[in-house]
Design a protein around this motif. Structure first.
Motif, PDB file in Angstrom:
ATOM      1  N   LEU A 211       0.825  -1.222   0.000  1.00  0.00           N
ATOM      2  CA  LEU A 211       0.000   0.000   0.000  1.00  0.00           C
ATOM      3  C   LEU A 211       0.853   1.263   0.000  1.00  0.00           C
ATOM      4  CD1 LEU A 211      -2.836  -0.858   2.562  1.00  0.00           C
ATOM      5  CD2 LEU A 211      -3.029  -0.671   0.077  1.00  0.00           C
ATOM      6  N   PHE A 212       1.861   1.291   0.893  1.00  0.00           N
ATOM      7  CA  PHE A 212       2.591   2.544   1.083  1.00  0.00           C
ATOM      8  C   PHE A 212       3.979   2.544   0.452  1.00  0.00           C
ATOM      9  CE2 PHE A 212      -0.229   1.951   4.850  1.00  0.00           C
ATOM     10  CZ  PHE A 212      -1.195   2.846   4.426  1.00  0.00           C
ATOM     11  N   GLY A 213       4.412   1.392  -0.040  1.00  0.00           N
ATOM     12  CA  GLY A 213       5.729   1.308  -0.662  1.00  0.00           C
ATOM     13  C   GLY A 213       6.821   1.150   0.386  1.00  0.00           C
ATOM     14  N   HIS A 214       8.043   0.928  -0.056  1.00  0.00           N
ATOM     15  CA  HIS A 214       9.148   0.883   0.903  1.00  0.00           C
ATOM     16  C   HIS A 214      10.402   1.457   0.270  1.00  0.00           C
ATOM     17  CE1 HIS A 214      10.926  -2.560  -1.162  1.00  0.00           C
ATOM     18  NE2 HIS A 214       9.778  -3.195  -1.098  1.00  0.00           N
ATOM     19  N   GLU A 215      11.308   1.907   1.139  1.00  0.00           N
ATOM     20  CA  GLU A 215      12.582   2.437   0.665  1.00  0.00           C
ATOM     21  C   GLU A 215      13.537   1.277   0.420  1.00  0.00           C
ATOM     22  OE1 GLU A 215      13.287   5.614   0.061  1.00  0.00           O
ATOM     23  OE2 GLU A 215      11.382   6.399   0.830  1.00  0.00           O
ATOM     24  N   LYS A 216      14.546   1.559  -0.379  1.00  0.00           N
ATOM     25  CA  LYS A 216      15.583   0.558  -0.583  1.00  0.00           C
ATOM     26  C   LYS A 216      16.221   0.244   0.771  1.00  0.00           C
ATOM     27  CE  LYS A 216      19.895   0.063  -3.045  1.00  0.00           C
ATOM     28  NZ  LYS A 216      20.844   0.611  -3.969  1.00  0.00           N
ATOM     29  N   GLY A 217      16.369  -1.018   1.087  1.00  0.00           N
ATOM     30  CA  GLY A 217      17.016  -1.413   2.359  1.00  0.00           C
ATOM     31  C   GLY A 217      16.108  -1.344   3.576  1.00  0.00           C
ATOM     32  N   ALA A 218      14.811  -1.108   3.372  1.00  0.00           N
ATOM     33  CA  ALA A 218      13.895  -0.990   4.516  1.00  0.00           C
ATOM     34  C   ALA A 218      13.842  -2.292   5.322  1.00  0.00           C
ATOM     35  CB  ALA A 218      12.488  -0.623   4.032  1.00  0.00           C
ATOM     36  N   PHE A 219      13.975  -3.384   4.643  1.00  0.00           N
ATOM     37  CA  PHE A 219      14.021  -4.681   5.333  1.00  0.00           C
ATOM     38  C   PHE A 219      14.797  -5.650   4.452  1.00  0.00           C
ATOM     39  CE2 PHE A 219       9.918  -3.888   3.296  1.00  0.00           C
ATOM     40  CZ  PHE A 219       9.941  -4.838   2.289  1.00  0.00           C
ATOM     41  N   THR A 220      15.129  -6.807   5.003  1.00  0.00           N
ATOM     42  CA  THR A 220      15.909  -7.771   4.238  1.00  0.00           C
ATOM     43  C   THR A 220      15.140  -8.104   2.961  1.00  0.00           C
ATOM     44  OG1 THR A 220      16.105  -8.761   6.406  1.00  0.00           O
ATOM     45  CG2 THR A 220      17.315  -9.831   4.598  1.00  0.00           C
ATOM     46  N   GLY A 221      15.814  -7.989   1.874  1.00  0.00           N
ATOM     47  CA  GLY A 221      15.141  -8.321   0.608  1.00  0.00           C
ATOM     48  C   GLY A 221      14.599  -7.086  -0.105  1.00  0.00           C
ATOM     49  N   ALA A 222      14.612  -5.919   0.587  1.00  0.00           N
ATOM     50  CA  ALA A 222      14.127  -4.695  -0.079  1.00  0.00           C
ATOM     51  C   ALA A 222      15.297  -4.103  -0.863  1.00  0.00           C
ATOM     52  CB  ALA A 222      13.589  -3.712   0.943  1.00  0.00           C
ATOM     53  N   SER A 223      15.542  -4.672  -2.046  1.00  0.00           N
ATOM     54  CA  SER A 223      16.770  -4.298  -2.745  1.00  0.00           C
ATOM     55  C   SER A 223      16.634  -2.984  -3.517  1.00  0.00           C
ATOM     56  CB  SER A 223      17.183  -5.427  -3.685  1.00  0.00           C
ATOM     57  OG  SER A 223      16.092  -5.703  -4.538  1.00  0.00           O
ATOM     58  N   ARG A 224      15.406  -2.533  -3.702  1.00  0.00           N
ATOM     59  CA  ARG A 224      15.258  -1.231  -4.345  1.00  0.00           C
ATOM     60  C   ARG A 224      13.982  -0.538  -3.880  1.00  0.00           C
ATOM     61  NH1 ARG A 224      11.941  -1.992  -8.834  1.00  0.00           N
ATOM     62  NH2 ARG A 224      11.427  -4.189  -9.096  1.00  0.00           N
ATOM     63  N   LEU A 225      13.918   0.742  -4.210  1.00  0.00           N
ATOM     64  CA  LEU A 225      12.747   1.502  -3.791  1.00  0.00           C
ATOM     65  C   LEU A 225      11.489   0.942  -4.466  1.00  0.00           C
ATOM     66  CD1 LEU A 225      12.444   5.260  -3.420  1.00  0.00           C
ATOM     67  CD2 LEU A 225      10.856   4.143  -4.972  1.00  0.00           C
ATOM     68  N   HIS A 226      10.425   0.868  -3.697  1.00  0.00           N
ATOM     69  CA  HIS A 226       9.182   0.325  -4.251  1.00  0.00           C
ATOM     70  C   HIS A 226       8.057   1.323  -3.967  1.00  0.00           C
ATOM     71  CE1 HIS A 226       5.987  -2.553  -5.076  1.00  0.00           C
ATOM     72  NE2 HIS A 226       5.464  -2.272  -3.896  1.00  0.00           N
ATOM     73  N   ARG A 227       7.416   1.786  -5.024  1.00  0.00           N
ATOM     74  CA  ARG A 227       6.304   2.723  -4.818  1.00  0.00           C
ATOM     75  C   ARG A 227       5.032   1.959  -4.502  1.00  0.00           C
ATOM     76  NH1 ARG A 227       8.384   7.451  -6.297  1.00  0.00           N
ATOM     77  NH2 ARG A 227      10.004   7.241  -7.872  1.00  0.00           N
ATOM     78  N   GLY A 228       4.327   2.441  -3.491  1.00  0.00           N
ATOM     79  CA  GLY A 228       3.115   1.740  -3.068  1.00  0.00           C
ATOM     80  C   GLY A 228       1.922   2.072  -3.937  1.00  0.00           C
ATOM     81  N   ARG A 229       0.842   1.333  -3.705  1.00  0.00           N
ATOM     82  CA  ARG A 229      -0.370   1.515  -4.501  1.00  0.00           C
ATOM     83  C   ARG A 229      -0.981   2.904  -4.305  1.00  0.00           C
ATOM     84  NH1 ARG A 229      -2.464  -3.442  -6.372  1.00  0.00           N
ATOM     85  NH2 ARG A 229      -0.743  -4.896  -6.344  1.00  0.00           N
ATOM     86  N   PHE A 230      -0.828   3.461  -3.095  1.00  0.00           N
ATOM     87  CA  PHE A 230      -1.375   4.806  -2.886  1.00  0.00           C
ATOM     88  C   PHE A 230      -0.683   5.814  -3.792  1.00  0.00           C
ATOM     89  CE2 PHE A 230      -3.613   3.392   0.895  1.00  0.00           C
ATOM     90  CZ  PHE A 230      -4.734   4.218   0.872  1.00  0.00           C
ATOM     91  N   GLU A 231       0.631   5.661  -3.945  1.00  0.00           N
ATOM     92  CA  GLU A 231       1.349   6.579  -4.837  1.00  0.00           C
ATOM     93  C   GLU A 231       0.918   6.367  -6.280  1.00  0.00           C
ATOM     94  OE1 GLU A 231       5.784   7.403  -4.609  1.00  0.00           O
ATOM     95  OE2 GLU A 231       5.481   6.117  -2.871  1.00  0.00           O
ATOM     96  N   LEU A 232       0.770   5.098  -6.644  1.00  0.00           N
ATOM     97  CA  LEU A 232       0.404   4.794  -8.036  1.00  0.00           C
ATOM     98  C   LEU A 232      -1.002   5.293  -8.361  1.00  0.00           C
ATOM     99  CD1 LEU A 232       1.787   1.147  -8.355  1.00  0.00           C
ATOM    100  CD2 LEU A 232       2.862   3.289  -9.060  1.00  0.00           C
ATOM    101  N   ALA A 233      -1.837   5.362  -7.329  1.00  0.00           N
ATOM    102  CA  ALA A 233      -3.234   5.752  -7.571  1.00  0.00           C
ATOM    103  C   ALA A 233      -3.422   7.269  -7.545  1.00  0.00           C
ATOM    104  CB  ALA A 233      -4.137   5.103  -6.530  1.00  0.00           C
ATOM    105  N   ASN A 234      -2.312   8.022  -7.392  1.00  0.00           N
ATOM    106  CA  ASN A 234      -2.449   9.469  -7.245  1.00  0.00           C
ATOM    107  C   ASN A 234      -3.354  10.078  -8.317  1.00  0.00           C
ATOM    108  OD1 ASN A 234      -2.051  11.881  -5.987  1.00  0.00           O
ATOM    109  ND2 ASN A 234      -0.181  12.356  -7.150  1.00  0.00           N
ATOM    110  N   ARG A 235      -4.271  10.906  -7.884  1.00  0.00           N
ATOM    111  CA  ARG A 235      -5.292  11.587  -8.699  1.00  0.00           C
ATOM    112  C   ARG A 235      -6.410  10.639  -9.156  1.00  0.00           C
ATOM    113  NH1 ARG A 235      -2.700  15.645 -12.817  1.00  0.00           N
ATOM    114  NH2 ARG A 235      -4.682  16.691 -12.472  1.00  0.00           N
ATOM    115  N   GLY A 236      -6.244   9.368  -8.876  1.00  0.00           N
ATOM    116  CA  GLY A 236      -7.272   8.402  -9.278  1.00  0.00           C
ATOM    117  C   GLY A 236      -8.003   7.846  -8.065  1.00  0.00           C
ATOM    118  N   THR A 237      -8.340   6.568  -8.162  1.00  0.00           N
ATOM    119  CA  THR A 237      -9.135   5.921  -7.120  1.00  0.00           C
ATOM    120  C   THR A 237      -8.404   4.675  -6.654  1.00  0.00           C
ATOM    121  OG1 THR A 237     -11.106   6.611  -8.319  1.00  0.00           O
ATOM    122  CG2 THR A 237     -11.422   4.919  -6.628  1.00  0.00           C
TER     123      THR A 237
END
Ligand SMILES: Nc1ncnc2c1ncn2[C@@H]1O[C@H](COP(=O)(O)OP(=O)(O)OP(=O)(O)O)[C@@H](O)[C@H]1O
Ligand SMILES: [Mg+2]
Length: 449
Positions: A211-237
């Motif tokens: 939903l909210f995405g994560h930063e690179k290195g936020a947890f083991t296996g988070a090898s790159r920045l990930h944008r969450g669905r809320f960001e992807l839905a910006n201006r939409g639903t």
């Protein structure tokens, strides 16, 4: 057909020079000396683009205002006297396509005209794709003429253009997702994404970073920045399905997004603001969950600004033939068959059936019937046993030789069976009080709980 231009200029020489130039370039050209003349041409026929002169003391400004009001789809290019540049810019703010300060090189003007026409063509194509989408996923795609469905359509039309969060409740397979889609498509947000998240399909931690995405290195296996669905839905639903399944910590986070319209990615510090409309759905009784302390009440009230409840199919039996016929057409077309029909007795059995899986269950059955039935008419014998058997116990056969009391007993028991044992509903269907029903059942030797 060549593109049709209207050129409005009070100077005869400018007018005819531009006219000749564009005609030689393959355009159909209309020339006008005065605003009145120009407006008459506009009212009288189809024009694709307008080139208009804007000079001090002339009526160009009024004409532009009028065109912007009544013909907002036609691009306007303004040829502005150097003293009128400010006015031309003001016209562009109101919707005119472009301006050029005079004198204007005709070749440059031709490029501008070409560009404006292709932008307009793209806009038109976009609008027609949008209409097609609305047809596929908008309200026209949701079948039902029962008062219950009409009420839902009315609510969707009213709420769609607003910012209000909508909670859709109803049993599985009743069309909650279709409605969420329609709300998006009937809103200004339709040009932006509709992002769907199935909350029960993901473990809580995974859902949070989904939903909210994560930063690179936020947890083991988070090898790159990930944008969450809320960001992807910006201006939409954003459509959160099965919202009743999110755990307490995620409920808090969601509440914050709703209150502040902002959040941080998991493991991040940057606050991200979004403009997202939230539509949620559940087939659980969220209110009861609130009462039991399983769902936060503050979140519940924020989600539930407008509530749409999709009634189960058995409560709007009148829609059943409409749905069956529409799915018949759909699946026959899909399978390249000529349209099969269904006979009356079979349709009656489908109307009687309880449809605990609602429209989804019916759609699957109709597909099965289309594919498996042999002749052009789907018959009672094509129905699966569980539907035919249910029909029997829901039906009472009237024949002379029995007392009214005996028929009353049969009807009451059949109705009770039909409501799945729900006594309040049975009483209401029969048009009698609950107490009367209980008394009768006791008389029949039925245990009353
Ligand atoms: N009124 C309707 N008209 C046409 N098709 C419908 C209608 N209602 C539901 N359907 C169809 O039934 C299926 C189930 O609908 P949908 O996924 O919207 O239900 P749902 O309420 O979200 O179910 P669940 O709670 O299981 O997720 C879909 O294929 C959908 O197209
Ligand atoms: Mg669903």
């Amino acid at each position: 057909m060549p593109p049709r231009l209207l050129i409005l200029d009070d100077e005869q020489t400018v007018r005819s020079k531009a006219g000749d130039f564009f005609r030689a370039d393959g355009y159909a050209v209309n020339l006008a000396e005065t605003a009145d003349e120009g407006l008459r041409i506009l009212h009288g026929g189809e024009i694709d683009l307008i080139v208009v002169d804007l000079s001090p003391g002339k009526s160009g400004q009024n004409m532009i205002d009028e065109i912007l009001r009544d013909y907002s789809g036609i691009p306007i290019i303004i040829l502005a006297d150097p003293q009128c540049v400010e006015d031309a810019i003001a016209c562009m703010r109101k919707g005119a396509y472009e301006y050029r300060a005079k004198p204007v090189d005709l070749k440059e003007l031709a490029l501008l005209v070409q560009r404006a026409l292709s932008v307009r063509a793209l806009e038109k194509e976009n609008a027609s794709l949008h209409i097609q989408l609305q047809d596929r996923f908008g309200l026209t795609n949701i079948i039902g003429r029962s008062p219950e469905m009409e009420h839902i359509f009315d609510k969707v039309r009213t709420v769609a253009p607003t910012k209000a969060n909508v909670l859709i409740t109803g049993e599985s397979g009743t069309g909650k997702e279709l409605i969420a889609n329609a709300i998006h498509l009937l809103s200004e947000r339709a040009r932006f994404p509709f992002v769907k998240v199935h909350c029960s399909a993901l473990a809580s931690g995974v859902l949070e970073s989904e939903l909210f995405g994560h930063e690179k290195g936020a947890f083991t296996g988070a090898s790159r920045l990930h944008r969450g669905r809320f960001e992807l839905a910006n201006r939409g639903t954003i459509f959160l399905d099965e919202i009743g399944d999110i755990d307490a910590s995620l409920q808090v986070k969601l509440l914050r997004v709703l209150q502040e319209r902002s959040f941080e990615r998991v493991g991040g510090e940057e606050t991200i603001s979004v403009d997202v409309r939230l539509v949620t759905a559940t087939n659980r009784d969220l209110f009861q969950m609130v009462e039991k302390g399983l769902f936060r009440d503050d979140l519940y009230y924020r989600l539930n600004v407008v509530l749409i409840h999709t009634p189960p199919l058995r409560e709007r039996k009148g829609d059943i033939p409409l749905l069956v016929n529409s799915f018949l057409r759909e699946y026959c077309r899909e399978n390249g068959m000529i349209e099969k029909k269904i006979d009356q007795r079979t349709m009656a059995a489908l109307e009687q059936y309880r449809w605990s899986g609602n429209v989804r269950e019916m759609k699957n059955l109709v597909e099965n019937l289309v594919v498996m039935s042999k002749g052009p008419i789907i018959q009672y014998s094509d129905l699966p046993d569980y539907i035919r058997e249910e029909k029997k116990s829901d039906t009472i056969v009237l024949a002379a030789g029995k007392t009214l009391d005996e028929y009353e007993r049969e009807l009451i028991l059949a109705t009770l069976h039909w409501t799945g044992g729900n006594k309040s509903r049975a009483a209401s269907v029969l048009g009698i009080g609950r107490k009367t029903l209980h008394r009768k059942l006791e008389e029949y030797g039925q245990t009353v709980s």
